[in-house]
Design a protein around this motif. Structure first.
Motif: not given
Length: 233
Positions: A125, A141, A189
């Motif tokens: 990511m 994601d 995240h």
């Protein structure tokens, strides 16, 4: 005088598995925002841009209708689905419930292999954000969150998440418009994974609530702005 539909940058397709290739191209255009909510998907225009007949475009549109990305209007054709603020709120209400459970279960079942896979996904990511590849960022994601459900080891819970997949990809695409710096979205995240690795239930639940709660609020506001005709970010 008729105005031709604007080209939206759909890639060239080849004959094998044509319907699914068209569906993937249209899906990418939707989640990236090149085909905006409420936009009519002209079979003729798409077929002309891709250099194919209208039949596979029609079948691809039906496939995306079943997935919740398009809606059919009698005698008018297919349109990109518009999510209302209420629908976004319902989606997040359900998602927070199931993702809380999945994150707790994943923490209990976490192995070195699954931990490494989740860490690799975070690195991916980050790399995609640096490369400024919105479509790949959206998919990465989505896959990160799906990997949490896989790690939870509950096949029925995973099917619930998969049932939300089309709407989630659209919502993740909307979230991408809220960040000026894609790196911030990728790195948002990290605390969630760290909480799962640490294994403390209270911290895990707090991180899930924060991670999804912020998105719930901001996406809801964005959808409301779109429905009133405000300019897109």
């Amino acid at each position: 005088m008729r105005v031709k539909s604007q080209l939206v940058g759909l890639p060239e397709v080849v004959e094998s598995d044509l319907v699914r290739q068209v569906a993937r191209s249209l899906s990418a255009a939707i989640v990236e925002g090149r085909l905006r909510p409420g936009t009519k998907v002209s079979e003729a225009a798409v077929a002309r841009e891709l250099g194919i007949s209208r039949a596979p475009v029609r079948e691809a549109a039906r496939l995306l209708e079943n997935q919740g990305l398009l809606r059919a209007s009698p005698r008018r054709g297919f349109f990109v689905r518009e999510l209302s603020a209420a629908e976004v709120d319902e989606l997040y209400d359900l998602r927070i419930c199931v993702e809380r459970h999945a994150a707790l279960a994943a923490s209990c079942r976490l192995t070195q292999k699954t931990r490494a896979a989740l860490r690799e996904q975070l690195a991916l990511m980050d790399a995609l954000a640096r490369a400024d590849d919105p479509a790949a960022c959206i998919e990465a994601d989505y896959q990160f969150h799906r990997m949490i459900f896989e790690a939870a080891g509950n096949s029925r819970l995973l099917r619930v998440f998969d049932g939300l997949s089309s709407e989630l990809r659209v919502v993740i695409g909307l979230i991408g418009r809220l960040y000026d710096d894609p790196m911030k979205l990728a790195r948002a995240h990290v605390p969630l994974l760290e909480a799962i690795e640490a294994g403390r239930a209270d911290t895990i639940l707090a991180e899930v609530d924060h991670h999804l709660g912020v998105a719930r609020r901001e996406v809801g506001l964005l959808v409301q702005s779109l429905s009133t005709g405000a300019a897109l970010p």
